[in-house]
Write a protein that holds these residues in place. Structure first.
Motif, PDB file in Angstrom:
ATOM      1  N   ILE A   1       0.811  -1.211   0.000  1.00  0.00           N
ATOM      2  CA  ILE A   1       0.000   0.000   0.000  1.00  0.00           C
ATOM      3  C   ILE A   1       0.850   1.269   0.000  1.00  0.00           C
ATOM      4  N   VAL A   2       1.731   1.401   0.964  1.00  0.00           N
ATOM      5  CA  VAL A   2       2.477   2.651   1.109  1.00  0.00           C
ATOM      6  C   VAL A   2       3.399   2.887  -0.083  1.00  0.00           C
ATOM      7  N   ALA A   3       4.113   1.869  -0.504  1.00  0.00           N
ATOM      8  CA  ALA A   3       5.024   2.045  -1.643  1.00  0.00           C
ATOM      9  C   ALA A   3       4.267   2.476  -2.889  1.00  0.00           C
TER      10      ALA A   3
ATOM     11  N   GLY B   1       5.154   1.129   5.907  1.00  0.00           N
ATOM     12  CA  GLY B   1       4.566   0.299   4.861  1.00  0.00           C
ATOM     13  C   GLY B   1       4.828  -1.174   5.079  1.00  0.00           C
ATOM     14  N   GLN B   2       6.020  -1.511   5.525  1.00  0.00           N
ATOM     15  CA  GLN B   2       6.330  -2.921   5.772  1.00  0.00           C
ATOM     16  C   GLN B   2       5.565  -3.464   6.980  1.00  0.00           C
ATOM     17  N   GLU B   3       5.354  -2.612   7.973  1.00  0.00           N
ATOM     18  CA  GLU B   3       4.541  -3.035   9.116  1.00  0.00           C
ATOM     19  C   GLU B   3       3.111  -3.329   8.682  1.00  0.00           C
ATOM     20  N   ILE B   4       2.579  -2.475   7.808  1.00  0.00           N
ATOM     21  CA  ILE B   4       1.217  -2.679   7.311  1.00  0.00           C
ATOM     22  C   ILE B   4       1.140  -3.953   6.476  1.00  0.00           C
ATOM     23  N   THR B   5       2.161  -4.204   5.676  1.00  0.00           N
ATOM     24  CA  THR B   5       2.187  -5.440   4.889  1.00  0.00           C
ATOM     25  C   THR B   5       2.224  -6.670   5.792  1.00  0.00           C
ATOM     26  N   ASP B   6       2.964  -6.598   6.878  1.00  0.00           N
ATOM     27  CA  ASP B   6       3.011  -7.712   7.835  1.00  0.00           C
ATOM     28  C   ASP B   6       1.624  -7.957   8.426  1.00  0.00           C
ATOM     29  N   CYS B   7       0.924  -6.884   8.764  1.00  0.00           N
ATOM     30  CA  CYS B   7      -0.456  -7.031   9.259  1.00  0.00           C
ATOM     31  C   CYS B   7      -1.346  -7.639   8.187  1.00  0.00           C
ATOM     32  N   ASN B   8      -1.173  -7.176   6.967  1.00  0.00           N
ATOM     33  CA  ASN B   8      -2.002  -7.700   5.895  1.00  0.00           C
ATOM     34  C   ASN B   8      -1.779  -9.188   5.681  1.00  0.00           C
ATOM     35  N   ALA B   9      -0.549  -9.639   5.822  1.00  0.00           N
ATOM     36  CA  ALA B   9      -0.273 -11.067   5.670  1.00  0.00           C
ATOM     37  C   ALA B   9      -1.075 -11.883   6.672  1.00  0.00           C
ATOM     38  N   ALA B  10      -1.223 -11.353   7.887  1.00  0.00           N
ATOM     39  CA  ALA B  10      -2.011 -12.047   8.904  1.00  0.00           C
ATOM     40  C   ALA B  10      -3.499 -11.964   8.611  1.00  0.00           C
ATOM     41  N   PHE B  11      -3.986 -10.774   8.317  1.00  0.00           N
ATOM     42  CA  PHE B  11      -5.421 -10.593   8.078  1.00  0.00           C
ATOM     43  C   PHE B  11      -5.881 -11.348   6.839  1.00  0.00           C
ATOM     44  N   PHE B  12      -5.071 -11.302   5.784  1.00  0.00           N
ATOM     45  CA  PHE B  12      -5.459 -11.895   4.506  1.00  0.00           C
ATOM     46  C   PHE B  12      -5.048 -13.359   4.368  1.00  0.00           C
ATOM     47  N   ASP B  13      -4.317 -13.874   5.351  1.00  0.00           N
ATOM     48  CA  ASP B  13      -3.922 -15.280   5.327  1.00  0.00           C
ATOM     49  C   ASP B  13      -3.043 -15.600   4.125  1.00  0.00           C
TER      50      ASP B  13
END
Length: 340
Positions: A208-210, A260-272
């Protein structure tokens, strides 16, 4: 005039969450919580909503379920009460006859644009896809949708997007292939077509951020991805709105890229991501359940639930990145949003 206003609003760069579906334990529509979700997003400051899309569950269109119209109506009613202008977007799916019928429905309910999924035409040749898009665009302004194959999309090459960008009533494109090469195909096609009036939106929940801070330059021209139309933004939405505003006013920096990388890490968990995104909808439901906005994880398909280990992953990112959640905002306002 409406098309002009719509294009202008989209080019401002909006935070547009993909709206989830609130169900009760019997897997029937929970109208009170569905309205509460919409109220949450509006209070968080979003610029619009996308309803009847993948995050809302495509099965709402099934003949035995028939929730598409009720869900669109509920969201439209709440959005119409908002004192500020919003972009109302509804998903459009199916073969051409179905897609045209859905386009007519959303237009009748006051939606301004259709997010056009091509998942039902996965084996059709490119020319048939373009003919399909042109037919729907005659009914309602359309937003192109590059959906990743793992959740029902298909690979769409540069040649498709170059022709798609020539359709007059295309107002935006949501790029969600979760793939750098394919995202660049879309941007280059729009630039080559000279369509400065088509707004570019990220749907790449993993980047997202990138996407939002990167200037894309090609042959002396430059374009920016101006906003996001994202399933990820259906949770922790107040912080997502603030993030978009920050990306719009600040140049790229190590701090923003770290965020942005923190958000991607969260997304990996939420989106499986670990299981090919099988638990993506249930993962979003789990976050909303923790906040008290949903009563449970129920999806229309009883088999659609969290994957093994996904709950622990959500626990992990919740603990690792407390600055990313908007739990305090939700807690302070939830009872008001849940009022009938």
């Amino acid at each position: 005039m409406e098309n002009f206003d719509l294009r202008q609003r989209l080019h401002q760069g909006l935070a547009i969450p993909a709206h989830p579906l609130a169900l009760n334990a019997q897997r029937h529509l929970d109208e009170r919580r569905e309205r509460a979700l919409t109220r949450y997003y509006l209070a968080a400051g979003v610029g619009g909503l996308a309803v009847g899309v993948h995050t809302t569950q495509f099965a709402i269109r099934s003949p035995e379920i028939q929730l598409l119209k009720p869900v669109l109506e509920l969201a439209a009613e709440e959005m119409d009460r908002c004192p500020r202008p919003l972009v109302k977007i509804a998903g459009i799916c199916g073969q051409t006859y179905q897609a045209i019928a859905e386009a007519e429905l959303l237009r009748s309910l006051g939606y301004q644009a259709g997010l056009l999924s091509l998942g039902a035409l996965r084996s059709e040749p490119e020319e048939a896809l373009i003919a399909h898009c042109r037919a729907v665009a005659q009914v309602v302004p359309i937003i192109g949708f590059y959906l990743q194959p793992s959740v029902g999309g298909r690979v769409l090459p540069y040649s498709f997007w170059r022709k798609f960008a020539e359709i007059e009533n295309v107002v935006a494109i949501k790029m969600a292939p979760f793939n750098r090469y394919q995202t660049l195909d879309v941007i280059r096609a729009v630039m080559d077509a000279g369509r400065d009036d088509i707004a570019l939106y990220t749907g790449n929940d993993d980047n997202i951020v990138a996407d939002l801070v990167t200037p894309f330059e090609y042959q002396g021209k430059q374009r920016r991805i101006v906003g996001g139309l994202l399933g990820h933004w259906s949770v922790w939405t107040q912080k997502a709105v603030a993030l978009l505003q920050r990306c719009q006013r600040e140049p790229a920096s190590p701090e923003l890229l770290r965020l942005g990388q923190e958000i991607t890490d969260c997304n990996a968990a939420f989106f499986d991501a670990a299981h090919g995104f099988r638990g993506c909808i249930a993962g979003l439901h789990e976050v909303l359940r923790r906040q008290g906005l949903l009563g449970g994880l129920w999806c229309l398909d009883p088999q659609e639930t969290l994957s093994p280990g996904q709950l622990e992953e959500i626990d992990r990112v919740y603990a690792a990145y407390p600055h990313l959640n908007d739990d305090a905002f939700v807690t302070a306002n939830r009872d008001l949003w849940l009022k009938d």
